[in-house]
Design an enzyme around this catalytic site. Sequence first.
Site, PDB file in Angstrom:
ATOM      1  CG  HIS A  65      32.425  14.509  94.983  1.00 32.13           C
ATOM      2  ND1 HIS A  65      32.888  15.047  93.808  1.00 32.13           N
ATOM      3  CD2 HIS A  65      31.594  13.494  94.629  1.00 32.13           C
ATOM      4  CE1 HIS A  65      32.361  14.391  92.785  1.00 32.13           C
ATOM      5  NE2 HIS A  65      31.570  13.453  93.258  1.00 32.13           N
ATOM      6  CG  HIS A 117      29.353  17.140  94.173  1.00 32.11           C
ATOM      7  ND1 HIS A 117      28.559  18.105  93.584  1.00 32.11           N
ATOM      8  CD2 HIS A 117      30.484  17.773  94.574  1.00 32.11           C
ATOM      9  CE1 HIS A 117      29.199  19.260  93.621  1.00 32.11           C
ATOM     10  NE2 HIS A 117      30.364  19.089  94.210  1.00 32.11           N
ATOM     11  CG  LEU A 159      26.029  19.547  89.599  1.00 37.28           C
ATOM     12  CD1 LEU A 159      27.383  19.690  88.919  1.00 37.28           C
ATOM     13  CD2 LEU A 159      26.098  20.041  91.033  1.00 37.28           C
ATOM     14  CG  ASN A 210      35.086  25.228  94.860  1.00 34.36           C
ATOM     15  OD1 ASN A 210      34.914  25.283  93.645  1.00 34.36           O
ATOM     16  ND2 ASN A 210      34.580  24.264  95.615  1.00 34.36           N
ATOM     17  CB  ILE A 212      37.844  23.577  91.899  1.00 33.35           C
ATOM     18  CG1 ILE A 212      39.124  24.320  92.313  1.00 33.35           C
ATOM     19  CG2 ILE A 212      38.151  22.126  91.513  1.00 33.35           C
ATOM     20  CD1 ILE A 212      40.333  24.085  91.457  1.00 33.35           C
ATOM     21  CG  HIS A 256      35.499  17.906  92.567  1.00 38.25           C
ATOM     22  ND1 HIS A 256      34.569  16.917  92.507  1.00 38.25           N
ATOM     23  CD2 HIS A 256      34.868  19.045  92.255  1.00 38.25           C
ATOM     24  CE1 HIS A 256      33.426  17.429  92.169  1.00 38.25           C
ATOM     25  NE2 HIS A 256      33.591  18.730  92.008  1.00 38.25           N
ATOM     26  CB  SER A 314      -1.291  26.447  73.459  1.00 31.66           C
ATOM     27  OG  SER A 314      -1.060  27.457  72.511  1.00 31.66           O
ATOM     28  CD  GLU A 342       9.742  24.928  77.710  1.00 32.93           C
ATOM     29  OE1 GLU A 342      10.923  25.337  77.842  1.00 32.93           O
ATOM     30  OE2 GLU A 342       8.965  25.378  76.848  1.00 32.93           O
ATOM     31  CG  PHE A 401       8.891  22.260  74.037  1.00 25.18           C
ATOM     32  CD1 PHE A 401       9.873  22.075  73.071  1.00 25.18           C
ATOM     33  CD2 PHE A 401       7.802  23.050  73.720  1.00 25.18           C
ATOM     34  CE1 PHE A 401       9.775  22.678  71.818  1.00 25.18           C
ATOM     35  CE2 PHE A 401       7.689  23.661  72.471  1.00 25.18           C
ATOM     36  CZ  PHE A 401       8.677  23.475  71.511  1.00 25.18           C
ATOM     37  CG  HIS A 429       6.436  22.719  67.363  1.00 29.46           C
ATOM     38  ND1 HIS A 429       7.677  23.063  66.882  1.00 29.46           N
ATOM     39  CD2 HIS A 429       6.022  23.762  68.124  1.00 29.46           C
ATOM     40  CE1 HIS A 429       7.995  24.274  67.323  1.00 29.46           C
ATOM     41  NE2 HIS A 429       7.010  24.721  68.079  1.00 29.46           N
TER      42      HIS A 429
END
Length: 688
Positions: A30, A70, A133, A202, A204, A278, A401, A430, A455, A491
């Site tokens: 990129h 990137h 990202l 930007n 984009i 890009h 818990s 999380e 989770f 769960h």
Amino acid sequence: MAGLPDMDQLAINTIRMLAVDAVQKAKSGHPGTPMDAAPTAYTLWQRVLRYDPAEPSWINRDRFVLSSGHASMLLYSLIHLAAVKADNPRYEQMGRDAVTLDDIKTFRQAGSRCPGHPEYGWTSGVETTTGPLGQGVATSVGMAVARQWLSTTYNRPGFDVFDFNVFVLCGDGDMMEGISSEAASLAGHLKLSNLCWIYDSNRITIEGKTDITFTEDVAARFLAYGWAILRVTDPNDISLVEQAYRDFLRTNDRPTLIVVHSHIGYGAPHRQDTAEAHGEPLGDDEVKLTKQFFGFDPTQFFVVPNGVREHFAANIGARGAKLRSEWEAMYARYRTEHPDLADQIDRISKREMPDGWETALPVFPPDAKGMATRESSGKVLNAIAQRIPWLIGGAADLSPSTKTHMGFPEAGDFQPCSYNGRNMHYGVREHAMCAMVNGMTLTGLRAFGSGFLIFTDYARGSIRLASLMDLPVLHIWTHDSISVGEDGPTHEPVEQILSLRAIPGMVVIRPADANEMSEAYRYVMHLQHRPVALICSRQALPTVDRTKFAPAAGLAKGAYVLTDAPNGKPDVILIGTGSEVSLCLEARDKLVAEGVGVRVVSMPSWELFEEQDAAYHDSVLPPSVKARVTVEEGAKLGWHRYAGDRGVILGMHTFGLSAPIKVVAEHFGFTVDAVVAAARQTMSASAQ
Ligand SMILES: Cc1ncc(C[n+]2csc(CCOP(=O)(O)OP(=O)(O)O)c2C)c(N)n1
Ligand SMILES: [Mg+2]
């Protein structure tokens, strides 16, 4: 641009051209964002960053995270031009440059220090692995937390041992990812004034202008989180950029977001402000035009004009060297006045434990009723945390818990008014929690996070990166199976243990009782380069009588013979993990009463078992004994390796059920009778 000293302009354009050439030669990558963000990053490095290129692991260096992974060529160009030196995972200087011009010329090729996305541990100067990202921004919050904890804990009047800042360059993609919202929300609550996100706006992303996807008011959002907002309307005016950083440095009550209004592909006449700038190289013609625009010779490639390296040496180099040598002198005095604290800091910086911490590991008496392994985990954690001052963590709003609350008086909560607290409250976040644990670990703390095993799916991106970075993070995942019962299939983990095992490098440990839990912590706390998922039950499990059965220390080998047939020649082997080990022991009693020779193997960790030699494997699971039953309340996938072709695998291949635990166990066949029946079945199959 007019009025800038030429050298700054030349250096900025050098960064741009190195990125353009590298991407063009690699035919992938990129180029657009390195071109638009070059002045922003350059100004930070040259005028603000407290960073000594000669010592990239200086513990009080400012951190720079490129969350837009990137745009890696931007970071590689900076590392190269600033002449960052390489060090290794033991923090030893290697003498060579972290990134050579040859590395840049071989961008994205095997062996180059410039892989497609920045990889922590491979390229010195890369503070954390980025590319997915949102990870960089969220990880930075953990770094900023760690810095606040370190400074509040170790600084003394006249001794600012820790006062570094954490800077992140991020983009539209980071801002869109949910994890950035989780992390920014917590950073705002915690008032992390040492944290600065530079948002390269930007407008984009890959599919085009953000008009089609992302029209929210990001600044308003961060304002609501409690951040300070600054704007830079033209990044090519680096005096504006510098001013924004100075404003950040003056802000002492909240994190700062600098919104930089930039133009992707700046300087590439047909690509600027387009998505094409890009995700692909500019192409030969556009490269030529771009070089002409910036006054570079289009027939030459990978050029670093005279004076550019010297300009970096005279700025970030000289400033960093001075700051670090002043710090070293101060730290030498600190060491004399506060030797105990300095000893702790030295260990933190090398990921070493305090001497003798293991003596705090509890031993649990046999107990038929026993306790849940989340309970024993909490007890062990509380015992050892008092011997390991920089063991810090908490839960994603589930500590009652997960039993991870540290209850001893000096532990305290990590809050804006108490940055030396050791109980983190990550909130119901999380994913950000796991990224923050990465950031805290990267900054030297022995950090942990916890939550319900189910989770982990919410947090996988960060869990995976911990392993990719070889970080010794600890995750304590509880409520580990269908035995959660009444909460039902939403769960009840089924495939989660297996999917964690599938992450390369991750150590998954599912202790069977309280003493295995104690041994698990003994093993875990010594790790310096591997993450651990500690898998804990919600329900009580008997504490095995170790005077009758093998010592729990066998855990360190991943699997061990808990009890054997009298002659050491079993008719059948029952292999269990975690809560299913006691089930195997009960089934054994029944089988023994019928005259069957039974071996029970506790197998808390596949990974640790796989690391043992063949002789040990054969001693635990003799190839001649084909009659085997494996029992784990989780996905069956992968168990064939230990069950063999005549074995029976008791596991899950559907979702769970909302019902009392006993009903659930009967429904899915995790009962003594079911194990006994499976034993008979495999004995008869292997006799044929
Ligand atoms: C989690 C994640 N999803 C998707 C991608 C693929 N990807 C790489 S760059 C990019 C667009 C990023 O846009 P932005 O952050 O605005 O960077 P810019 O286009 O300005 O360089 C995408 C979707 C990724 N790297 N990580
Ligand atoms: Mg963008």
